[in-house]
Motif scaffolding. Structure first.
Motif, short mmCIF file in Angstrom:
data_model
loop_
_atom_site.label_atom_id
_atom_site.label_comp_id
_atom_site.label_asym_id
_atom_site.label_seq_id
_atom_site.Cartn_x
_atom_site.Cartn_y
_atom_site.Cartn_z
N PHE A 1 48.39 13.46 46.98
CA PHE A 1 47.07 13.54 47.59
C PHE A 1 46.38 14.82 47.14
O PHE A 1 47.03 15.83 46.84
N PRO A 2 45.04 14.82 47.09
CA PRO A 2 44.31 16.01 46.65
C PRO A 2 44.45 17.17 47.62
O PRO A 2 44.63 16.97 48.83
N ALA A 3 44.35 18.36 47.10
CA ALA A 3 44.43 19.56 47.93
C ALA A 3 43.17 19.65 48.80
O ALA A 3 42.05 19.57 48.30
N MET A 4 43.38 19.83 50.09
CA MET A 4 42.27 19.95 51.04
C MET A 4 42.67 20.94 52.12
O MET A 4 43.85 21.30 52.24
N ARG A 5 41.70 21.34 52.90
CA ARG A 5 41.96 22.23 54.02
C ARG A 5 43.03 21.63 54.94
O ARG A 5 43.00 20.45 55.27
N GLY A 6 43.99 22.45 55.31
CA GLY A 6 45.02 22.01 56.22
C GLY A 6 46.21 21.36 55.56
O GLY A 6 47.23 21.13 56.20
N GLN A 7 46.10 21.06 54.26
CA GLN A 7 47.22 20.43 53.56
C GLN A 7 48.14 21.51 52.96
O GLN A 7 47.73 22.66 52.77
N LEU A 8 49.37 21.12 52.68
CA LEU A 8 50.35 22.05 52.09
C LEU A 8 50.15 22.08 50.58
O LEU A 8 50.48 21.13 49.88
N GLN A 9 49.60 23.16 50.08
CA GLN A 9 49.18 23.21 48.68
C GLN A 9 50.34 23.00 47.70
O GLN A 9 50.16 22.43 46.63
N ALA A 10 51.52 23.46 48.07
CA ALA A 10 52.66 23.36 47.15
C ALA A 10 53.31 21.98 47.17
O ALA A 10 54.18 21.70 46.33
N TRP A 11 52.91 21.13 48.13
CA TRP A 11 53.55 19.81 48.27
C TRP A 11 52.47 18.74 48.40
O TRP A 11 52.18 18.26 49.51
N PRO A 12 51.86 18.32 47.28
CA PRO A 12 50.78 17.32 47.35
C PRO A 12 51.27 15.95 47.80
O PRO A 12 50.44 15.09 48.10
N GLU A 13 52.56 15.75 47.89
CA GLU A 13 53.09 14.47 48.38
C GLU A 13 52.97 14.33 49.90
O GLU A 13 53.11 13.23 50.43
N ILE A 14 52.73 15.44 50.60
CA ILE A 14 52.66 15.42 52.06
C ILE A 14 51.21 15.40 52.52
O ILE A 14 50.42 16.28 52.18
N PHE A 15 50.87 14.37 53.28
CA PHE A 15 49.55 14.20 53.86
C PHE A 15 49.66 14.55 55.34
O PHE A 15 50.35 13.86 56.09
#
Length: 261
Positions: free
Chosen positions: A65-79
C-alpha cells in the motif's frame, strides 16, 4: 492446536497456536481450516511488524500500500486501521464488503492483528457470503446468477462469485464501492443492493467480533464479508491489516494458480 467452530455457523476459533512459530505442518492445518470455515479467530498473539508479515505469508505473498499519514513507512504491506488519523486510516469499511473487491483479481485473504484496542467500540461484523447465496429463494438465485456488478473504478465482477478453489458460489457485493448492476437502472440497482445489504444482516447470519489486544482474525474474502462499526477518536485503537495477493495465494502453486482466475 484446537479448532472450535463458532456458534453462528461459520468461522472457527483456534487455540494452542503461536503464529510466530508455526511450522509447515501447522500452516497446512491453518490453511485447511480457513478454507473450511471461512474465518479464523486466534487470540493472545504478539507480533512485531516483521512477525506479522511472516505469519501472514503462511497464506501467500502480500499486497503493498502507498505511504500515507499513520502508516508504517518501513512496512508497506501493513495497512493500519485506527480510531485516530495519526495512527492510521479512520472511518473506513463501515458497510458490507470484501477487501480488495475493486481489483480485477479480488484480494483472497485478509489478516488483522489487534495492536492497540479500546474496551468499547470498533467491533467488526462478519457474514457468510456462501450461506447468503444458499439461503436465497431458487428464483432469486437464478436471477442473480446472470448479473454482474461494476465498481466505481470500472472493475466488473459477477454478483454470484464462485470460489476459485472450492467452486462454491457466494453472494459477492461491496456496498460502498459498487456503482451499480450492469443492465439495470440506478434505481433498480440501488433497490437490489439494499435488498442484499438487508440479507447479509438478517437475523442469525452475522458474527460480531469484539477485539481484544493480541487478537488475530483471518478471513477468506471470497467466503466471508465484513463490516466495521463506529469507534470514537476519544479512545485509541489500531488494527494492522495485511492482505494476500490473488496471483500468489497459498491455495495454488504454479500453473494451477494462474488458471484459477
Amino acid at each position: 492446536m484446537k479448532i472450535t467452530p463458532l456458534p453462528v455457523g461459520f468461522g472457527a476459533e483456534i487455540a494452542g497456536v503461536d503464529l510466530r512459530r508455526a511450522d509447515e505442518g501447522m500452516a497446512d492445518l491453518l490453511r485447511a481450516a480457513l478454507l473450511e470455515y471461512g474465518m479464523l479467530v486466534v487470540r493472545d498473539q504478539s507480533f512485531t511488524p516483521e512477525e506479522q508479515l511472516a505469519a501472514s505469508r503462511l497464506f501467500g505473498d502480500l499486497e503493498t500500500f502507498p505511504a500515507m499519514r499513520g502508516q508504517l513507512q518501513a512496512w508497506p504491506e501493513i495497512f493500519r486501521v485506527a480510531s485516530r488519523p495519526e495512527d492510521g486510516h479512520v472511518e473506513v469499511g463501515r458497510y458490507w464488503h470484501s477487501d480488495g473487491s475493486f481489483r480485477e483479481e479480488p484480494t483472497p485473504i485478509s489478516f488483522w492483528y489487534s495492536e492497540v484496542q479500546s474496551e468499547e467500540g470498533g467491533d467488526t461484523l462478519f457474514t457468510d457470503l456462501q450461506r447468503a447465496y444458499a439461503e436465497l429463494q431458487p428464483d432469486i438465485q437464478q436471477e442473480f446468477d446472470s448479473l454482474k456488478t461494476a465498481h466505481r473504478n470500472g472493475v466488473v465482477h459477477p454478483l454470484v462469485l464462485r470460489h476459485p478453489k472450492t467452486q462454491v458460489p457466494a453472494l459477492y457485493l461491496n456496498m460502498g464501492l459498487t456503482a451499480g448492476v450492469l443492465g439495470h437502472s440506478a434505481d433498480h440497482s440501488r433497490a437490489l443492493m439494499e435488498a442484499v445489504d438487508r440479507h447479509y444482516s438478517r437475523e442469525g447470519a452475522t458474527y460480531r467480533h469484539h477485539w481484544l489486544p493480541g487478537d488475530v482474525v483471518i478471513a477468506d474474502n471470497l467466503h466471508v464479508g465484513h463490516k466495521a462499526t463506529p469507534i470514537t477518536p476519544a479512545t485509541r485503537r489500531i488494527l494492522n491489516r495485511t492482505t494476500i495477493r490473488a496471483d500468489d495465494v497459498i491455495w495454488y502453486d504454479g500453473a494451477a494458480k494462474q488458471a484459477a482466475w
